[in-house]
Design a protein around this motif. Structure first.
Motif, mmCIF file in Angstrom:
data_model
loop_
_atom_site.group_PDB
_atom_site.id
_atom_site.type_symbol
_atom_site.label_atom_id
_atom_site.label_comp_id
_atom_site.label_asym_id
_atom_site.label_seq_id
_atom_site.Cartn_x
_atom_site.Cartn_y
_atom_site.Cartn_z
ATOM 1 N N ALA A 87 -2.576 -34.067 -15.313
ATOM 2 C CA ALA A 87 -2.785 -35.012 -16.489
ATOM 3 C C ALA A 87 -3.168 -36.403 -15.952
ATOM 4 O O ALA A 87 -3.481 -37.328 -16.435
ATOM 5 C CB ALA A 87 -1.675 -35.214 -17.302
ATOM 6 N N ALA A 88 -3.234 -36.442 -14.756
ATOM 7 C CA ALA A 88 -3.614 -37.753 -14.040
ATOM 8 C C ALA A 88 -4.883 -38.047 -14.082
ATOM 9 O O ALA A 88 -5.883 -37.529 -13.450
ATOM 10 C CB ALA A 88 -2.979 -37.857 -12.729
ATOM 11 N N SER A 89 -5.400 -38.824 -14.956
ATOM 12 C CA SER A 89 -6.784 -39.302 -15.284
ATOM 13 C C SER A 89 -7.152 -40.596 -14.794
ATOM 14 O O SER A 89 -8.201 -41.159 -15.020
ATOM 15 C CB SER A 89 -7.082 -39.248 -16.783
ATOM 16 N N ASP A 90 -6.298 -41.351 -13.873
ATOM 17 C CA ASP A 90 -6.827 -42.665 -13.123
ATOM 18 C C ASP A 90 -7.540 -42.694 -11.896
ATOM 19 O O ASP A 90 -7.449 -41.381 -11.411
ATOM 20 C CB ASP A 90 -5.562 -43.310 -13.049
ATOM 21 N N MET A 91 -8.698 -43.341 -11.934
ATOM 22 C CA MET A 91 -9.506 -43.277 -10.751
ATOM 23 C C MET A 91 -8.652 -43.517 -9.610
ATOM 24 O O MET A 91 -9.160 -42.704 -8.531
ATOM 25 C CB MET A 91 -10.378 -44.260 -10.921
ATOM 26 N N HIS A 92 -7.445 -44.246 -9.378
ATOM 27 C CA HIS A 92 -6.971 -44.286 -8.142
ATOM 28 C C HIS A 92 -6.511 -42.952 -7.419
ATOM 29 O O HIS A 92 -6.898 -42.663 -6.476
ATOM 30 C CB HIS A 92 -5.912 -45.278 -8.213
ATOM 31 N N THR A 93 -5.595 -42.185 -8.420
ATOM 32 C CA THR A 93 -5.213 -40.944 -8.080
ATOM 33 C C THR A 93 -6.263 -39.965 -7.745
ATOM 34 O O THR A 93 -6.632 -39.140 -6.948
ATOM 35 C CB THR A 93 -4.519 -40.259 -9.313
ATOM 36 N N CYS A 94 -7.719 -39.944 -8.393
ATOM 37 C CA CYS A 94 -8.614 -39.018 -8.258
ATOM 38 C C CYS A 94 -9.358 -39.342 -6.753
ATOM 39 O O CYS A 94 -9.786 -38.435 -6.129
ATOM 40 C CB CYS A 94 -9.507 -39.301 -9.142
ATOM 41 N N SER A 95 -9.576 -40.924 -6.732
ATOM 42 C CA SER A 95 -10.006 -41.283 -5.528
ATOM 43 C C SER A 95 -9.203 -41.036 -4.321
ATOM 44 O O SER A 95 -10.020 -40.301 -3.155
ATOM 45 C CB SER A 95 -10.494 -42.735 -5.427
ATOM 46 N N GLN A 96 -7.873 -41.152 -4.473
ATOM 47 C CA GLN A 96 -7.063 -40.628 -3.394
ATOM 48 C C GLN A 96 -7.186 -39.041 -3.013
ATOM 49 O O GLN A 96 -7.135 -38.695 -1.644
ATOM 50 C CB GLN A 96 -5.722 -40.937 -3.793
ATOM 51 N N ALA A 97 -7.186 -38.428 -4.132
ATOM 52 C CA ALA A 97 -7.320 -36.847 -3.778
ATOM 53 C C ALA A 97 -8.473 -36.712 -3.046
ATOM 54 O O ALA A 97 -8.713 -35.768 -2.073
ATOM 55 C CB ALA A 97 -7.386 -36.327 -4.993
ATOM 56 N N ILE A 98 -9.671 -37.109 -3.427
ATOM 57 C CA ILE A 98 -10.916 -37.016 -2.749
ATOM 58 C C ILE A 98 -10.839 -37.502 -1.339
ATOM 59 O O ILE A 98 -11.289 -36.756 -0.113
ATOM 60 C CB ILE A 98 -12.274 -37.958 -3.488
ATOM 61 N N ARG A 99 -10.405 -38.482 -0.962
ATOM 62 C CA ARG A 99 -10.225 -38.886 0.428
ATOM 63 C C ARG A 99 -9.374 -38.044 1.360
ATOM 64 O O ARG A 99 -9.557 -37.936 2.401
ATOM 65 C CB ARG A 99 -9.577 -40.519 0.270
ATOM 66 N N ASN A 100 -8.485 -37.567 0.599
ATOM 67 C CA ASN A 100 -7.337 -36.673 1.253
ATOM 68 C C ASN A 100 -8.057 -35.355 1.327
ATOM 69 O O ASN A 100 -7.305 -34.304 1.825
ATOM 70 C CB ASN A 100 -6.155 -36.565 0.520
ATOM 71 N N GLY A 101 -9.261 -34.853 0.720
ATOM 72 C CA GLY A 101 -10.068 -33.648 1.170
ATOM 73 C C GLY A 101 -9.616 -32.623 -0.147
ATOM 74 O O GLY A 101 -9.743 -31.411 0.306
ATOM 75 N N ALA A 102 -9.290 -33.104 -0.848
ATOM 76 C CA ALA A 102 -8.984 -31.971 -2.230
ATOM 77 C C ALA A 102 -10.283 -31.374 -2.507
ATOM 78 O O ALA A 102 -11.385 -31.772 -2.665
ATOM 79 C CB ALA A 102 -8.546 -32.603 -3.577
ATOM 80 N N PHE A 103 -10.276 -29.852 -2.883
ATOM 81 C CA PHE A 103 -11.421 -29.054 -2.967
ATOM 82 C C PHE A 103 -11.786 -29.390 -4.647
ATOM 83 O O PHE A 103 -13.142 -29.201 -4.608
ATOM 84 C CB PHE A 103 -10.914 -27.623 -2.809
ATOM 85 N N ASP A 104 -10.939 -29.703 -5.250
ATOM 86 C CA ASP A 104 -11.547 -30.036 -6.820
ATOM 87 C C ASP A 104 -10.190 -30.561 -7.564
ATOM 88 O O ASP A 104 -9.444 -30.778 -6.987
ATOM 89 C CB ASP A 104 -11.752 -28.598 -7.389
#
Length: 228
Positions: A87-104
């Motif tokens: 449910a985390a829809s904030d850009m900070h969490t999403c950006s952090q996930a991308i930087r850490n290599g999340a597949f999706d």
């Protein structure tokens, strides 16, 4: 050619949702759920014990944020992939996930068509990893195309239903000086904790409410919401 069965760890603190994920994965894909975790501590223990090929990861856990799991060596391993379902829809969490290599990154409530697309790409990605021992440009391009992240396609506004949103807003309009916790919204609006979090974060994004962190003597700070 028969493909190997890939092991999955589900990190989700809502048992019913974890069960739905399991049924969807094992019915439609050559995936095997080897463990569940309802807390960050359990997730760390089970990811090291089972070395899963894929983790379906929620971010809001009772003892911390799921994003912290990506610091574990077993998750950083190239043989492990992470799909956030949160449910985390904030850009900070999403950006952090991308930087850490999340597949999706998939925002709740889950669109199972969207999850199907993500899992199909993951399975192809895993098979391609096994196939290419020595890579050339075309094989690199194939990996990148399969791993192409579609984070921007899921926005916080998706899945926000007008009537429910009005009920949530009415709670704040009727008590403009009160800072509400997720549990208050669950009790007074009559929705699940996951849904309440999603609507509250949507209200933060649209600047209808602001977040306040309340620090107690023991435990983690509480995230409260107050009308702007």
């Amino acid at each position: 050619m028969q493909h190997e069965t890939l092991d999955v760890l589900i990190v989700e603190d809502e048992p019913q949702l974890a069960t739905l994920h399991t049924e969807f994965l094992e019915k439609n894909f050559n995936l095997r759920v080897v463990a569940y975790a309802a807390t960050l501590a359990e997730a760390k223990a089970k990811v090291n014990a089972h070395q899963p090929r894929l983790i379906l990861l929620d971010n809001f856990l009772p003892d911390g944020q799921g994003i912290a799991l990506m610091e574990e060596a077993a998750v950083k391993n190239p043989a492990c992939s992470v799909i956030f379902i949160t449910a985390a829809s904030d850009m900070h969490t999403c950006s952090q996930a991308i930087r850490n290599g999340a597949f999706d990154y998939i925002i709740k409530p889950v669109s199972y068509n969207r999850l199907r697309n993500s899992l199909e790409r993951f399975i192809q990605f895993a098979q391609t990893q096994r196939t290419f021992k020595v890579i050339d440009q075309s094989s690199v391009d194939a990996l990148y195309n399969l791993h192409a992240k579609q984070f921007a396609n899921e926005t916080g506004a998706k899945g926000i239903e007008a009537n429910t949103l009005e009920l949530v807003k009415a709670l704040f309009n009727n008590q403009p000086d009160v800072a509400h916790a997720v549990e208050d919204v669950v009790e007074q609006v009559g929705i699940s904790k996951t849904t309440a979090r999603r609507y509250l974060e949507h209200c933060v994004t649209t600047q209808f409410v602001r977040v306040e962190m309340r620090y107690g003597n023991i435990g983690h700070p509480r995230r409260l919401y107050r009308k702007v």
